[in-house]
Enzyme design. Structure first.
Site, PDB file in Angstrom:
ATOM      1  N   HIS A 186       5.782  -8.769  -3.755  1.00  0.00           N
ATOM      2  CA  HIS A 186       4.363  -9.039  -3.492  1.00  0.00           C
ATOM      3  C   HIS A 186       3.950 -10.466  -3.849  1.00  0.00           C
ATOM      4  O   HIS A 186       3.341 -10.681  -4.892  1.00  0.00           O
ATOM      5  CB  HIS A 186       3.501  -8.070  -4.310  1.00  0.00           C
ATOM      6  CG  HIS A 186       3.666  -6.647  -3.919  1.00  0.00           C
ATOM      7  ND1 HIS A 186       3.041  -6.102  -2.826  1.00  0.00           N
ATOM      8  CD2 HIS A 186       4.382  -5.651  -4.479  1.00  0.00           C
ATOM      9  CE1 HIS A 186       3.360  -4.823  -2.723  1.00  0.00           C
ATOM     10  NE2 HIS A 186       4.176  -4.517  -3.706  1.00  0.00           N
TER      11      HIS A 186
ATOM     12  N   ARG B 137      12.959   3.439   1.244  1.00  0.00           N
ATOM     13  CA  ARG B 137      11.729   3.464   0.432  1.00  0.00           C
ATOM     14  C   ARG B 137      12.072   3.768  -1.021  1.00  0.00           C
ATOM     15  O   ARG B 137      13.069   4.421  -1.304  1.00  0.00           O
ATOM     16  CB  ARG B 137      10.784   4.566   0.912  1.00  0.00           C
ATOM     17  CG  ARG B 137      10.049   4.283   2.189  1.00  0.00           C
ATOM     18  CD  ARG B 137       9.236   5.512   2.581  1.00  0.00           C
ATOM     19  NE  ARG B 137       8.033   5.683   1.773  1.00  0.00           N
ATOM     20  CZ  ARG B 137       7.504   6.873   1.461  1.00  0.00           C
ATOM     21  NH1 ARG B 137       8.067   7.983   1.846  1.00  0.00           N
ATOM     22  NH2 ARG B 137       6.395   6.947   0.738  1.00  0.00           N
TER      23      ARG B 137
ATOM     24  N   GLY C  79       0.859  -1.174   0.000  1.00  0.00           N
ATOM     25  CA  GLY C  79       0.000   0.000   0.000  1.00  0.00           C
ATOM     26  C   GLY C  79       0.888   1.213   0.000  1.00  0.00           C
ATOM     27  O   GLY C  79       2.044   1.140  -0.443  1.00  0.00           O
ATOM     28  N   GLU C  80       0.384   2.328   0.485  1.00  0.00           N
ATOM     29  CA  GLU C  80       1.207   3.529   0.593  1.00  0.00           C
ATOM     30  C   GLU C  80       1.604   3.674   2.062  1.00  0.00           C
ATOM     31  O   GLU C  80       0.741   3.882   2.916  1.00  0.00           O
ATOM     32  CB  GLU C  80       0.427   4.749   0.080  1.00  0.00           C
ATOM     33  CG  GLU C  80       1.229   6.014   0.047  1.00  0.00           C
ATOM     34  CD  GLU C  80       2.589   5.857  -0.631  1.00  0.00           C
ATOM     35  OE1 GLU C  80       2.662   5.302  -1.751  1.00  0.00           O
ATOM     36  OE2 GLU C  80       3.588   6.271  -0.027  1.00  0.00           O
ATOM     37  N   SER C  81       2.917   3.559   2.335  1.00  0.00           N
ATOM     38  CA  SER C  81       3.359   3.483   3.739  1.00  0.00           C
ATOM     39  C   SER C  81       3.013   4.751   4.520  1.00  0.00           C
ATOM     40  O   SER C  81       2.710   4.672   5.713  1.00  0.00           O
ATOM     41  CB  SER C  81       4.855   3.190   3.813  1.00  0.00           C
ATOM     42  OG  SER C  81       5.588   4.156   3.100  1.00  0.00           O
TER      43      SER C  81
ATOM     44  N   GLU D 107       1.477 -11.917  -2.886  1.00  0.00           N
ATOM     45  CA  GLU D 107       0.009 -11.922  -2.994  1.00  0.00           C
ATOM     46  C   GLU D 107      -0.474 -11.583  -4.404  1.00  0.00           C
ATOM     47  O   GLU D 107      -1.658 -11.770  -4.706  1.00  0.00           O
ATOM     48  CB  GLU D 107      -0.608 -10.975  -1.960  1.00  0.00           C
ATOM     49  CG  GLU D 107      -0.490  -9.479  -2.248  1.00  0.00           C
ATOM     50  CD  GLU D 107       0.869  -8.857  -1.884  1.00  0.00           C
ATOM     51  OE1 GLU D 107       1.824  -9.612  -1.617  1.00  0.00           O
ATOM     52  OE2 GLU D 107       0.965  -7.614  -1.886  1.00  0.00           O
TER      53      GLU D 107
ATOM     54  N   ILE E 132       7.091  -3.278  -6.854  1.00  0.00           N
ATOM     55  CA  ILE E 132       6.359  -2.089  -7.282  1.00  0.00           C
ATOM     56  C   ILE E 132       6.757  -0.901  -6.403  1.00  0.00           C
ATOM     57  O   ILE E 132       6.462  -0.891  -5.211  1.00  0.00           O
ATOM     58  CB  ILE E 132       4.843  -2.343  -7.223  1.00  0.00           C
ATOM     59  CG1 ILE E 132       4.491  -3.437  -8.245  1.00  0.00           C
ATOM     60  CG2 ILE E 132       4.065  -1.069  -7.520  1.00  0.00           C
ATOM     61  CD1 ILE E 132       3.113  -3.989  -8.108  1.00  0.00           C
ATOM     62  N   ARG E 133       7.445   0.069  -7.005  1.00  0.00           N
ATOM     63  CA  ARG E 133       7.973   1.196  -6.207  1.00  0.00           C
ATOM     64  C   ARG E 133       8.529   0.639  -4.894  1.00  0.00           C
ATOM     65  O   ARG E 133       8.242   1.134  -3.807  1.00  0.00           O
ATOM     66  CB  ARG E 133       6.883   2.244  -5.954  1.00  0.00           C
ATOM     67  CG  ARG E 133       6.547   3.101  -7.185  1.00  0.00           C
ATOM     68  CD  ARG E 133       5.340   4.001  -6.941  1.00  0.00           C
ATOM     69  NE  ARG E 133       5.452   4.801  -5.733  1.00  0.00           N
ATOM     70  CZ  ARG E 133       5.904   6.069  -5.686  1.00  0.00           C
ATOM     71  NH1 ARG E 133       6.247   6.700  -6.786  1.00  0.00           N
ATOM     72  NH2 ARG E 133       5.978   6.710  -4.542  1.00  0.00           N
TER      73      ARG E 133
ATOM     74  N   CYS F  42       6.218  -5.171   1.121  1.00  0.00           N
ATOM     75  CA  CYS F  42       6.447  -3.840   0.524  1.00  0.00           C
ATOM     76  C   CYS F  42       6.213  -2.736   1.567  1.00  0.00           C
ATOM     77  O   CYS F  42       7.039  -2.576   2.473  1.00  0.00           O
ATOM     78  CB  CYS F  42       5.559  -3.674  -0.705  1.00  0.00           C
ATOM     79  SG  CYS F  42       6.040  -2.279  -1.740  1.00  0.00           S
TER      80      CYS F  42
END
Lengths: 211, 296
Positions: A184, A118, A59-61, A186, A147-148, A91
């Site tokens: 990821h 990050r 997600g977005e940390s 998942e 992903i990023r 992530c």
């Protein structure tokens, strides 16, 4: 000594949680249900009661960090990890589990003895996928989707590196009942990491969590 | 050496999966971007003018000055998106070259091509596109879109069109799930989509990529409404920075998307937010001024 990732643990009577404040929690939940365990979405501290394990998803940390603070999730999550219950971060989840990061924001939970950078590979156009050898994972290399993604830049003495990139930067680690991956699992149809997480959760449910 | 693949559909669609359960906010400068990030936005949409101003100003609306976008990218660590005109693949090439994280091929800007959308498979950067129904969504996905949003009616603060579009999509998926296999070919032809993509949607029981709500969301209740209708997350355009207290409203909408099923929390976060954006009823807008009908 490399831990063997067997993924053979008993699943019945396990209940695990997925932090559902933001991110790809539904993807984790879908995999866990296919593996036959009960899954609970965790948005508030009381949702953590009596869980055998917890996944902090991608997600977005910075968003995760703010919502964890606002809804008083930090202390119960730290306690859950200290109790020896299984916790795995993917992530953004790995960023949140770390001891320190290279920026001031977000504020990590300080649960695992690792340092994290990050967005270590650049922006979205630099996101990538590749085959990755995982120490102790039986069978083929794992298809890892970054992903990023963050990477681990410091590994504490009790932390075992499960996988690293060609340049030796660690991207999957384990510390007792805790696990973190930059990528990821998942998002794939390969459930070996989730199976292993359930083994960790199962071990604690039998009362010998501090492996 | 291990083969490393970038710009694949998996990493493009995967990025949208990381945005789920989050709020993406329109911002016009670095200062607004910082307010959005501080409030917990999962990404920002960098613009020269928010849709409400584009609507008020009239004229041709184009891609934002790349300098403004770069300033915003430098100001925050969260992903930055920006809009290109429908079919304007050179605007998209420019945004890709400055390292934008996501491109919105948007009906909010004046279309550059009335027939063709950008062929999005050619890009490493992922695209999000608007839709009013499942057919539009699947056509955009076949062109390479890695994320879909409802069109709604941007810049109005009126959620009615976003609700219509989300319900229309969900209805079509429910219908598809009950449809016998032998009727799928005709359905695919009527929707002008491939049988393969339609079959995949039927099997999944949902849109094959992430689907956000957009266009007219102005309050925490609006955002939670869209989530309960099945949105994976929410775009808020003019609704935040055209309101009386943007920081509080942004913060409240972020919480309303996480706790969208918890009415006690929704009540709490809805308190004391000051004036919402003024808004215009979507129904009062003449057909030729509607943004949602700009592409098929």
């Amino acid at each position: 000594m490399t831990t063997k990732l067997t993924g053979k643990g008993q699943r019945s009577e396990l209940e695990v949680g997925v932090l559902a404040v933001q991110g790809d929690f539904a993807e984790h939940i879908s995999v866990l249900r296919k593996l036959g365990v009960d899954v609970r979405e965790v948005r508030l501290p009381e949702h953590l009661d009596s869980l055998n394990g917890l996944i902090i998803p991608g997600g977005e940390s910075t968003t995760l960090s703010r919502l964890m603070t606002l809804y008083n999730l930090r202390e119960p999550l730290q306690k859950m990890a200290a109790d020896g219950r299984a916790v795995w971060g993917t992530c953004a989840g790995m960023i949140m589990l770390s001891q320190e990061i290279t920026e001031n924001d977000p504020i990590p939970l300080g649960i695992m003895d690792i340092g994290v950078q990050r967005n270590a590979f650049g922006r979205q156009v630099d996101s990538f996928e590749q085959q990755l050898s995982i120490n102790g994972l039986d069978g083929d290399p794992f298809h890892a989707i970054f992903i990023r993604a963050p990477v681990i830049i410091r590994v504490g003495k009790d932390v075992e590196v499960l996988a690293a990139l060609d340049d030796n930067r660690p991207v999957a680690v384990k510390q007792g009942n805790l696990m973190a991956t930059s990528f990821h699992p998942e998002l794939t149809n390969d459930y070996r990491f989730h199976s292993y997480f359930l083994d960790l959760a199962h071990r604690k449910s039998l009362g010998n969590g501090s492996s | 050496m291990v083969e490393v693949l970038t710009g694949t559909f998996t990493v493009k669609a995967g990025h949208a999966q990381m945005l789920k359960g989050g709020v993406i906010m329109d911002v016009v400068n670095a200062e607004q971007a910082k307010i959005a990030a501080e409030a917990g936005a999962v990404a920002v949409m960098a613009l020269e003018r928010v849709p409400a101003d584009i609507r008020a100003d009239g004229g041709v609306a184009r891609m934002t000055d790349p300098q403004i976008i770069c300033d915003i990218m430098d100001a925050v660590s969260i992903p930055v998106m920006a809009k290109v005109r429908i079919g304007h693949f050179v605007e998209a090439q420019i945004l890709e070259s400055i390292g934008i994280d996501y491109i919105d091929e948007s009906e909010v800007l004046t279309p550059a091509d009335e027939t063709h959308h950008v062929w999005k498979h050619d890009f490493k950067v992922p695209f999000v596109c608007g839709c009013r129904n499942l057919g539009e969504a699947l056509r955009r996905i076949s062109e390479g879109a890695a994320m879909i949003r409802t069109k709604g009616e941007a810049g109005t603060g009126d959620v009615v069109e976003a609700v219509r579009h989300m319900r229309t999509v969900q209805d079509a998926i429910r219908k598809l799930q009950n449809m016998p296999e032998d009727e799928l070919v005709v359905e695919a032809r009527d929707m002008q989509v491939s049988l393969e993509l339609l079959t995949k949607t039927k099997e999944l029981g949902r849109m094959p990529v992430v689907n956000f709500a957009a266009g007219g969301v102005a309050t925490p209740a609006d955002a939670a409404l869209m989530m309960q209708l099945g949105a994976d997350g929410v775009f808020v355009g003019s609704g935040i920075f055209k309101s009386g207290d943007p920081a509080s409203r942004a913060h409240a909408i972020v919480q309303s998307v996480t706790h969208y099923q918890d009415s006690a929390i929704l009540a709490e976060v809805s308190k004391n937010l000051g004036e919402p954006m003024v808004g215009i009823s979507a129904k009062s807008i003449p057909d030729e001024d509607l943004l949602a009908t700009r592409s098929q």
